[in-house]
Design a protein around this motif. Sequence first.
Motif, PDB file in Angstrom:
ATOM      1  N   PRO A 152     -12.495   2.475 -35.584  1.00  0.00           N
ATOM      2  CA  PRO A 152     -11.173   3.080 -36.788  1.00  0.00           C
ATOM      3  C   PRO A 152      -9.985   2.243 -37.634  1.00  0.00           C
ATOM      4  CG  PRO A 152     -11.913   4.213 -34.796  1.00  0.00           C
ATOM      5  CD  PRO A 152     -12.278   2.595 -34.889  1.00  0.00           C
ATOM      6  N   HIS A 153      -9.882   2.420 -38.324  1.00  0.00           N
ATOM      7  CA  HIS A 153      -8.488   1.822 -39.298  1.00  0.00           C
ATOM      8  C   HIS A 153      -7.631   2.964 -40.366  1.00  0.00           C
ATOM      9  CE1 HIS A 153     -10.765   0.346 -42.750  1.00  0.00           C
ATOM     10  NE2 HIS A 153     -11.872   0.537 -41.535  1.00  0.00           N
ATOM     11  N   GLY A 154      -7.002   2.872 -40.757  1.00  0.00           N
ATOM     12  CA  GLY A 154      -6.503   3.532 -41.598  1.00  0.00           C
ATOM     13  C   GLY A 154      -4.678   3.016 -42.086  1.00  0.00           C
ATOM     14  N   TYR A 155      -4.667   3.300 -43.514  1.00  0.00           N
ATOM     15  CA  TYR A 155      -2.895   3.375 -43.746  1.00  0.00           C
ATOM     16  C   TYR A 155      -2.088   4.315 -43.188  1.00  0.00           C
ATOM     17  CZ  TYR A 155       0.772   3.466 -47.523  1.00  0.00           C
ATOM     18  OH  TYR A 155       1.771   3.119 -47.603  1.00  0.00           O
ATOM     19  N   ILE A 156      -1.574   3.199 -43.015  1.00  0.00           N
ATOM     20  CA  ILE A 156       0.045   4.119 -42.619  1.00  0.00           C
ATOM     21  C   ILE A 156       1.666   3.793 -43.081  1.00  0.00           C
ATOM     22  CG2 ILE A 156       1.119   4.623 -40.555  1.00  0.00           C
ATOM     23  CD1 ILE A 156      -1.453   4.210 -39.478  1.00  0.00           C
ATOM     24  N   SER A 157       1.496   5.805 -43.828  1.00  0.00           N
ATOM     25  CA  SER A 157       2.399   5.651 -44.565  1.00  0.00           C
ATOM     26  C   SER A 157       3.992   5.286 -43.791  1.00  0.00           C
ATOM     27  CB  SER A 157       2.945   7.095 -45.131  1.00  0.00           C
ATOM     28  OG  SER A 157       3.589   6.782 -45.769  1.00  0.00           O
ATOM     29  N   PRO A 158       4.997   4.572 -44.631  1.00  0.00           N
ATOM     30  CA  PRO A 158       6.061   4.673 -44.179  1.00  0.00           C
ATOM     31  C   PRO A 158       7.198   6.027 -43.725  1.00  0.00           C
ATOM     32  CG  PRO A 158       6.089   3.567 -46.182  1.00  0.00           C
ATOM     33  CD  PRO A 158       5.042   4.008 -46.228  1.00  0.00           C
ATOM     34  N   GLY A 159       6.589   6.779 -44.860  1.00  0.00           N
ATOM     35  CA  GLY A 159       7.301   8.163 -44.252  1.00  0.00           C
ATOM     36  C   GLY A 159       7.350   8.568 -43.686  1.00  0.00           C
ATOM     37  N   TRP A 160       6.071   8.136 -42.171  1.00  0.00           N
ATOM     38  CA  TRP A 160       5.883   9.156 -41.381  1.00  0.00           C
ATOM     39  C   TRP A 160       6.867   8.433 -39.834  1.00  0.00           C
ATOM     40  CZ3 TRP A 160      -0.547   8.184 -42.116  1.00  0.00           C
ATOM     41  CH2 TRP A 160      -0.660   9.069 -42.944  1.00  0.00           C
ATOM     42  N   TYR A 161       7.740   7.793 -40.361  1.00  0.00           N
ATOM     43  CA  TYR A 161       8.792   6.681 -39.171  1.00  0.00           C
ATOM     44  C   TYR A 161       9.731   7.782 -39.685  1.00  0.00           C
ATOM     45  CZ  TYR A 161       5.500   2.741 -38.472  1.00  0.00           C
ATOM     46  OH  TYR A 161       4.166   1.873 -38.964  1.00  0.00           O
ATOM     47  N   GLY A 162       9.719   9.004 -40.195  1.00  0.00           N
ATOM     48  CA  GLY A 162      11.238   9.108 -40.083  1.00  0.00           C
ATOM     49  C   GLY A 162      12.030   8.141 -41.248  1.00  0.00           C
ATOM     50  N   ASP A 163      13.213   8.447 -41.143  1.00  0.00           N
ATOM     51  CA  ASP A 163      14.170   8.552 -41.334  1.00  0.00           C
ATOM     52  C   ASP A 163      14.937   6.980 -41.047  1.00  0.00           C
ATOM     53  OD1 ASP A 163      15.947   8.171 -43.911  1.00  0.00           O
ATOM     54  OD2 ASP A 163      17.926  10.034 -43.034  1.00  0.00           O
ATOM     55  N   VAL A 164      14.440   6.164 -41.337  1.00  0.00           N
ATOM     56  CA  VAL A 164      14.410   4.655 -40.402  1.00  0.00           C
ATOM     57  C   VAL A 164      14.216   4.015 -41.476  1.00  0.00           C
ATOM     58  CG1 VAL A 164      15.503   5.464 -37.933  1.00  0.00           C
ATOM     59  CG2 VAL A 164      12.177   4.661 -39.182  1.00  0.00           C
ATOM     60  N   ALA A 165      14.297   2.770 -42.259  1.00  0.00           N
ATOM     61  CA  ALA A 165      13.944   1.886 -43.052  1.00  0.00           C
ATOM     62  C   ALA A 165      12.144   1.067 -41.980  1.00  0.00           C
ATOM     63  CB  ALA A 165      14.831   0.129 -42.280  1.00  0.00           C
ATOM     64  N   ALA A 166      11.872   1.204 -42.432  1.00  0.00           N
ATOM     65  CA  ALA A 166      10.232   0.873 -42.684  1.00  0.00           C
ATOM     66  C   ALA A 166       8.990   0.662 -43.933  1.00  0.00           C
ATOM     67  CB  ALA A 166       9.334   1.967 -42.020  1.00  0.00           C
ATOM     68  N   LYS A 178       6.033   1.474 -31.277  1.00  0.00           N
ATOM     69  CA  LYS A 178       6.958   2.720 -32.172  1.00  0.00           C
ATOM     70  C   LYS A 178       6.695   3.583 -30.621  1.00  0.00           C
ATOM     71  CE  LYS A 178       6.730   1.128 -36.278  1.00  0.00           C
ATOM     72  NZ  LYS A 178       8.276   0.378 -36.465  1.00  0.00           N
ATOM     73  N   PRO A 179       8.222   4.343 -30.902  1.00  0.00           N
ATOM     74  CA  PRO A 179       8.713   5.302 -29.367  1.00  0.00           C
ATOM     75  C   PRO A 179       7.211   6.785 -30.099  1.00  0.00           C
ATOM     76  CG  PRO A 179      10.703   5.136 -31.328  1.00  0.00           C
ATOM     77  CD  PRO A 179       8.954   4.455 -31.934  1.00  0.00           C
ATOM     78  N   VAL A 180       7.360   7.379 -28.647  1.00  0.00           N
ATOM     79  CA  VAL A 180       6.112   7.874 -28.276  1.00  0.00           C
ATOM     80  C   VAL A 180       6.315   8.995 -29.010  1.00  0.00           C
ATOM     81  CG1 VAL A 180       7.051   9.163 -26.435  1.00  0.00           C
ATOM     82  CG2 VAL A 180       4.471   8.956 -26.441  1.00  0.00           C
ATOM     83  N   GLU A 181       7.013   9.581 -29.541  1.00  0.00           N
ATOM     84  CA  GLU A 181       7.405  10.918 -30.820  1.00  0.00           C
ATOM     85  C   GLU A 181       6.861  10.560 -32.040  1.00  0.00           C
ATOM     86  OE1 GLU A 181      10.034   9.639 -28.582  1.00  0.00           O
ATOM     87  OE2 GLU A 181      10.128  11.389 -27.395  1.00  0.00           O
ATOM     88  N   THR A 182       7.214   9.143 -31.937  1.00  0.00           N
ATOM     89  CA  THR A 182       6.365   8.577 -33.541  1.00  0.00           C
ATOM     90  C   THR A 182       5.190   7.893 -33.734  1.00  0.00           C
ATOM     91  OG1 THR A 182       8.844   7.782 -33.647  1.00  0.00           O
ATOM     92  CG2 THR A 182       7.073   6.694 -35.117  1.00  0.00           C
ATOM     93  N   VAL A 183       4.993   7.991 -32.511  1.00  0.00           N
ATOM     94  CA  VAL A 183       2.815   7.270 -32.635  1.00  0.00           C
ATOM     95  C   VAL A 183       2.400   9.084 -32.774  1.00  0.00           C
ATOM     96  CG1 VAL A 183       1.722   6.646 -31.169  1.00  0.00           C
ATOM     97  CG2 VAL A 183       3.584   5.269 -30.604  1.00  0.00           C
ATOM     98  N   GLU A 184       3.166  10.107 -31.933  1.00  0.00           N
ATOM     99  CA  GLU A 184       2.100  11.443 -32.184  1.00  0.00           C
ATOM    100  C   GLU A 184       2.323  11.953 -33.879  1.00  0.00           C
ATOM    101  OE1 GLU A 184      -0.090  14.330 -31.859  1.00  0.00           O
ATOM    102  OE2 GLU A 184       0.264  12.994 -29.847  1.00  0.00           O
ATOM    103  N   THR A 185       3.493  11.783 -33.586  1.00  0.00           N
ATOM    104  CA  THR A 185       3.547  12.276 -35.769  1.00  0.00           C
ATOM    105  C   THR A 185       2.570  11.397 -36.222  1.00  0.00           C
ATOM    106  OG1 THR A 185       6.165  12.547 -35.469  1.00  0.00           O
ATOM    107  CG2 THR A 185       4.872  12.069 -37.321  1.00  0.00           C
ATOM    108  N   ILE A 186       2.863   9.433 -35.924  1.00  0.00           N
ATOM    109  CA  ILE A 186       1.811   9.247 -36.917  1.00  0.00           C
ATOM    110  C   ILE A 186       0.267   9.248 -36.745  1.00  0.00           C
ATOM    111  CG2 ILE A 186       1.075   6.714 -37.427  1.00  0.00           C
ATOM    112  CD1 ILE A 186       3.798   6.478 -36.644  1.00  0.00           C
ATOM    113  N   ARG A 246      -4.771  13.902 -42.252  1.00  0.00           N
ATOM    114  CA  ARG A 246      -5.351  13.943 -43.700  1.00  0.00           C
ATOM    115  C   ARG A 246      -6.526  13.584 -44.527  1.00  0.00           C
ATOM    116  NH1 ARG A 246      -3.505   7.548 -44.565  1.00  0.00           N
ATOM    117  NH2 ARG A 246      -4.754   7.253 -42.824  1.00  0.00           N
ATOM    118  N   GLY A 247      -7.242  13.638 -43.651  1.00  0.00           N
ATOM    119  CA  GLY A 247      -8.793  14.204 -43.383  1.00  0.00           C
ATOM    120  C   GLY A 247      -9.897  12.754 -44.198  1.00  0.00           C
ATOM    121  N   LEU A 248      -9.592  12.117 -44.567  1.00  0.00           N
ATOM    122  CA  LEU A 248      -9.862  10.565 -44.772  1.00  0.00           C
ATOM    123  C   LEU A 248     -11.399  10.313 -43.056  1.00  0.00           C
ATOM    124  CD1 LEU A 248      -7.804   8.088 -46.628  1.00  0.00           C
ATOM    125  CD2 LEU A 248      -8.844  10.145 -47.582  1.00  0.00           C
ATOM    126  N   PRO A 249     -12.196   9.976 -43.447  1.00  0.00           N
ATOM    127  CA  PRO A 249     -13.717   9.981 -42.562  1.00  0.00           C
ATOM    128  C   PRO A 249     -13.773   9.376 -41.135  1.00  0.00           C
ATOM    129  CG  PRO A 249     -13.920   9.147 -45.147  1.00  0.00           C
ATOM    130  CD  PRO A 249     -12.808   9.183 -45.401  1.00  0.00           C
TER     131      PRO A 249
END
Length: 211
Positions: A79-93, A174-182, A189-192
């Motif tokens: 499995p693979h997929g794009y990860i948006s920097p917006g999912w990291y919260g208010d940090v540089a990413a 990444k912090p565990v909370e961030t991993v769960e958010t991602i 997102r619902g892609l295959p």
Amino acid sequence: MRQNPSFAMTDVAELRRLIDENPWVTLVSHTEDGLVASHYAVMLDGGRDDLTIVGHVGKPDDLVHGLGERELLVVVQGPHGYISPGWYGDVAAVPTWNFVSAHLSGVPEILSADENLRVLERLVDRFERGMPQPRGLWELPNDEEFVTRLERGTVGFRLTPSRVVAKRKLSQNKPVETVETIAREVAARGLPLDSALADEMRRAEEARGRR
């Protein structure tokens, strides 16, 4: 594949699961005419608990790859997929891509006609068992002449890798909370492949004892 110790995947049981769940692989060889690649289904060699795989190629791909004469690279893509920097919260990413992949390298052994036929039977049974009305290799309207002709048009191989490079890049840094958010955002997102990717992220966290 560039390796990062933080993302290295070395557990044999997990690698076997990766291969079993993702049997459609890429075969790569370096030939006198340059690099060549083909795509085939493989499976773990029955009765063994290592990373040995079996499969086949259709003729003349055996000659194109020089099968059995030189090193073969088998790329297993999970499995693979794009990860948006917006999912990291208010940090540089920056954007990234999460994935699970393994590279198995070695010189394959060419199977005899009988061995190849058994592998073809197992391969058919493996994928047919999920069908509403499974149809085996030997079931009518297939007859012995048809199956024999089919086998003669293929070349079976067994590969016990002499080198394995596997990577599970799933935001473990990444912090565990961030991993769960991602993982939650990926699943939503619902892609295959998204559900499987989110499951892999959570599985990796469980293996590390962070969930």
